[in-house]
Design a protein around this motif. Structure first.
Motif, PDB file in Angstrom:
ATOM      1  N   GLU A 358       0.854  -1.186   0.000  1.00 36.12           N
ATOM      2  CA  GLU A 358       0.000   0.000   0.000  1.00 36.12           C
ATOM      3  C   GLU A 358       0.891   1.238   0.000  1.00 36.12           C
ATOM      4  O   GLU A 358       1.453   1.608   1.030  1.00 36.12           O
ATOM      5  CB  GLU A 358      -0.920   0.002   1.213  1.00 36.12           C
ATOM      6  CG  GLU A 358      -2.058   0.984   1.116  1.00 36.12           C
ATOM      7  CD  GLU A 358      -3.001   0.663  -0.033  1.00 36.12           C
ATOM      8  OE1 GLU A 358      -3.045   1.471  -0.987  1.00 36.12           O
ATOM      9  OE2 GLU A 358      -3.678  -0.386   0.000  1.00 36.12           O
ATOM     10  N   PRO A 359       1.070   1.888  -1.169  1.00 40.57           N
ATOM     11  CA  PRO A 359       1.954   3.055  -1.218  1.00 40.57           C
ATOM     12  C   PRO A 359       1.618   4.108  -0.157  1.00 40.57           C
ATOM     13  O   PRO A 359       2.498   4.584   0.547  1.00 40.57           O
ATOM     14  CB  PRO A 359       1.730   3.581  -2.637  1.00 40.57           C
ATOM     15  CG  PRO A 359       1.392   2.348  -3.432  1.00 40.57           C
ATOM     16  CD  PRO A 359       0.562   1.507  -2.494  1.00 40.57           C
ATOM     17  N   CYS A 360       0.368   4.481  -0.056  1.00 39.68           N
ATOM     18  CA  CYS A 360      -0.061   5.365   1.029  1.00 39.68           C
ATOM     19  C   CYS A 360      -1.355   4.857   1.635  1.00 39.68           C
ATOM     20  O   CYS A 360      -1.423   4.500   2.788  1.00 39.68           O
ATOM     21  CB  CYS A 360      -0.242   6.808   0.544  1.00 39.68           C
ATOM     22  SG  CYS A 360      -0.860   7.900   1.845  1.00 39.68           S
ATOM     23  N   GLY A 361      -2.380   4.768   0.805  1.00 39.73           N
ATOM     24  CA  GLY A 361      -3.700   4.383   1.292  1.00 39.73           C
ATOM     25  C   GLY A 361      -4.507   5.604   1.664  1.00 39.73           C
ATOM     26  O   GLY A 361      -4.018   6.509   2.344  1.00 39.73           O
ATOM     27  N   LEU A 362      -5.717   5.640   1.200  1.00 40.61           N
ATOM     28  CA  LEU A 362      -6.646   6.710   1.545  1.00 40.61           C
ATOM     29  C   LEU A 362      -7.743   6.198   2.459  1.00 40.61           C
ATOM     30  O   LEU A 362      -8.185   6.903   3.370  1.00 40.61           O
ATOM     31  CB  LEU A 362      -7.257   7.284   0.257  1.00 40.61           C
ATOM     32  CG  LEU A 362      -8.233   8.446   0.386  1.00 40.61           C
ATOM     33  CD1 LEU A 362      -7.521   9.675   0.929  1.00 40.61           C
ATOM     34  CD2 LEU A 362      -8.872   8.753  -0.967  1.00 40.61           C
ATOM     35  N   ALA A 363      -8.151   4.948   2.251  1.00 42.37           N
ATOM     36  CA  ALA A 363      -9.297   4.413   2.988  1.00 42.37           C
ATOM     37  C   ALA A 363      -9.053   4.398   4.485  1.00 42.37           C
ATOM     38  O   ALA A 363      -9.967   4.678   5.276  1.00 42.37           O
ATOM     39  CB  ALA A 363      -9.627   3.008   2.490  1.00 42.37           C
ATOM     40  N   GLN A 364      -7.825   4.075   4.927  1.00 45.08           N
ATOM     41  CA  GLN A 364      -7.577   4.042   6.371  1.00 45.08           C
ATOM     42  C   GLN A 364      -7.628   5.448   6.972  1.00 45.08           C
ATOM     43  O   GLN A 364      -8.029   5.621   8.128  1.00 45.08           O
ATOM     44  CB  GLN A 364      -6.233   3.356   6.689  1.00 45.08           C
ATOM     45  CG  GLN A 364      -4.993   4.219   6.643  1.00 45.08           C
ATOM     46  CD  GLN A 364      -4.475   4.434   5.230  1.00 45.08           C
ATOM     47  OE1 GLN A 364      -5.126   4.112   4.254  1.00 45.08           O
ATOM     48  NE2 GLN A 364      -3.269   4.967   5.126  1.00 45.08           N
ATOM     49  N   THR A 372     -13.831   4.970  12.679  1.00 45.88           N
ATOM     50  CA  THR A 372     -13.971   3.538  12.408  1.00 45.88           C
ATOM     51  C   THR A 372     -12.567   2.954  12.379  1.00 45.88           C
ATOM     52  O   THR A 372     -11.877   3.050  11.357  1.00 45.88           O
ATOM     53  CB  THR A 372     -14.696   3.307  11.071  1.00 45.88           C
ATOM     54  OG1 THR A 372     -15.978   3.960  11.130  1.00 45.88           O
ATOM     55  CG2 THR A 372     -14.902   1.832  10.802  1.00 45.88           C
ATOM     56  N   PRO A 373     -12.084   2.387  13.477  1.00 50.69           N
ATOM     57  CA  PRO A 373     -10.687   1.968  13.557  1.00 50.69           C
ATOM     58  C   PRO A 373     -10.309   1.005  12.427  1.00 50.69           C
ATOM     59  O   PRO A 373     -10.960  -0.020  12.222  1.00 50.69           O
ATOM     60  CB  PRO A 373     -10.607   1.275  14.919  1.00 50.69           C
ATOM     61  CG  PRO A 373     -11.703   1.883  15.722  1.00 50.69           C
ATOM     62  CD  PRO A 373     -12.807   2.141  14.737  1.00 50.69           C
ATOM     63  N   PRO A 374      -9.265   1.335  11.669  1.00 54.46           N
ATOM     64  CA  PRO A 374      -8.845   0.438  10.586  1.00 54.46           C
ATOM     65  C   PRO A 374      -8.063  -0.759  11.117  1.00 54.46           C
ATOM     66  O   PRO A 374      -7.296  -0.653  12.078  1.00 54.46           O
ATOM     67  CB  PRO A 374      -7.950   1.335   9.723  1.00 54.46           C
ATOM     68  CG  PRO A 374      -7.450   2.390  10.656  1.00 54.46           C
ATOM     69  CD  PRO A 374      -8.507   2.593  11.687  1.00 54.46           C
TER      70      PRO A 374
END
Length: 447
Positions: A358-364, A372-374
């Protein structure tokens, strides 16, 4: 400072993935710091813009014309580069993608002579640093890798006939890679600075495990490589003002989150159990297959899942079948629905992200913003943004056992409300990333 951003997508005009979100937010954040940004995009079918003229460029040995359009969003100027082969219903996924984006780069290079910095993104714009070094424009160049897995690779036989570039660039300018043309490699070799979208990913891509065959090139150019964590559009992603949510809420009053949760369970006739959300592309990178493999164990742990996404057909069929056989426990909606995505982020108890990389991730970042704890695998930008047992939960192994371990960590935490509040208090705005990019631009210009 005049900066040109060149990319294949930018929100709200064209969006496939996280690149569009970066191009939709970073220039606006830089504008507040005194930068004058202009974004260059292909003029895809359906984008509304004002025709302002043409630009001539050479392709296949002859002069061609590209129509130019002008658009604006939140005070930032967009230049739309109109080529006939971009008048299609989606940006990517065609057999001639490589040729299309080479033409886009050649046409755009003719428009960059008045800029101080040209900031190129991913393989679709990776030819620009090389063109600069050949004298097409004078600006210093920054090249950002959003996902190293997509490199812009093509057989060398047509490339030089298309572009008319000097043959010595094949070896001398970094285009050659195992007998092919590799645009991303050329971008890395020729740019004045190379960035990627999180510090951890900047290290991972220099390793054989994460380097996608370019780790040696990246190690050789490590002196100009740095990771700058992406930000989040905190105005758009705000549970207190989100127009898609029936019940707004904030960190000091979580009652609306509970109401959104009840509405989500009712919408999909789910049992009242800890409910995990998933909003994702169904791709190997995202590890959605690991969720499918762990499904029996997840049901045994007593959780529900609400899954929104599409991609690999086999995974779509698998989740459709599982949802039919697990009523009240698993809901699956194929495709993408913006309103439902917001409701899943707000109404779930936890958010599952078992990415292989995951280069960065936006969803988390969105999940934490919405309390909403990832539950994430400890890789890339996920490792840079989530703190285990404080703002979310982590696991190490990319298999069903890892997924189950992460969910167990989530379930056994004695005070998940404290995790929710800490997650919602994190600052993932674009303020710090924009300042870091501005510092980089200034260093290249000797300011």
């Amino acid at each position: 400072m005049k900066i040109a951003f060149v990319a294949s997508e930018a929100f709200p005009f064209a969006k496939v993935g996280g690149l569009a979100d970066v191009l939709g937010s970073l220039p606006q954040a830089l504008k507040t710091l005194g930068v004058e940004p202009t974004i260059f995009l292909p003029w895809y079918w359906g984008i509304q813009g004002y025709y302002v003229g043409e630009v001539e460029f050479r392709f296949e040995g002859r002069l061609e014309q590209a129509g130019l359009g002008h658009a604006e969003h939140q005070g930032v100027r967009y230049v739309l580069v109109g080529l006939g082969d971009f008048a299609r219903d989606r940006p990517y996924g065609y057999p001639d993608d490589f040729r299309r984006f080479v033409r886009f780069a050649l046409a755009t290079a003719e428009l960059l002579r008045d800029f101080e910095i040209v900031h190129a993104h991913d393989w679709q714009a990776a030819l620009l640093p090389l063109l600069r070094n050949l004298g097409w424009f004078k600006a210093r160049t920054v090249y950002t890798i959003h996902n190293l897995a997509y490199q812009g690779v093509w057989g060398s036989q047509d490339f030089y006939a298309w572009t008319g570039l000097p043959g010595e660039t094949y070896y001398g300018a970094g285009l050659e890679h195992h007998g092919t043309i590799n645009l991303m490699k050329a971008g890395i070799v020729n740019a004045d600075a190379v960035t990627t979208v999180s510090p951890r990913y900047a290290w991972e891509i220099t390793t054989p495990e994460g380097g996608e065959g370019l780790d040696g090139v990246l190690r050789a150019h490590q002196h100009k490589l740095r990771g700058i964590l992406n930000g989040l559009d905190t105005q758009y992603w705000n549970p207190a003002t989100d127009p898609y949510l029936p019940y707004p809420y904030h960190a000091d009053d979580l009652s609306g989150k509970g109401q959104n949760r009840r509405a989500l369970l009712a919408q999909f006739a789910l049992e009242d159990r800890p409910t995990l959300g998933v909003v994702s592309r169904f791709a190997h990178q995202k590890g959605i297959d690991l969720i499918a493999e762990a499904m029996d164990g997840l049901m045994a742990l007593g959780v529900n899942l609400v899954v929104l996404g599409s991609g690999e057909p086999q995974l779509e069929r698998t989740f459709t079948w599982m949802a039919q056989h697990l009523p009240g426990r698993l809901a699956y909606v194929q495709g993408y629905n913006e309103a439902l995505a917001h409701h899943i982020y707000a109404g779930s108890d936890g958010f599952l992200m078992p990415s292989r990389f995951e280069p960065c991730g936006l969803a988390q970042l969105i999940a934490m913003r919405y309390g909403t704890p990832p539950i994430v695998r400890a890789v890339g930008g996920l490792l840079d943004t989530v703190r285990h047992w404080e703002t979310g939960f982590m696991f190490d192994s990319a298999d069903a056992g890892g997924v189950l371990h992460g969910v167990r960590e989530f379930l056994k935490h004695p005070d998940r409300e404290a995790v929710i509040r800490q997650a919602m208090q994190q600052d993932f705005s674009w303020d710090r990333p924009a300042a870091a990019y501005l510092e980089l631009y200034r260093s290249l210009l000797g300011h």
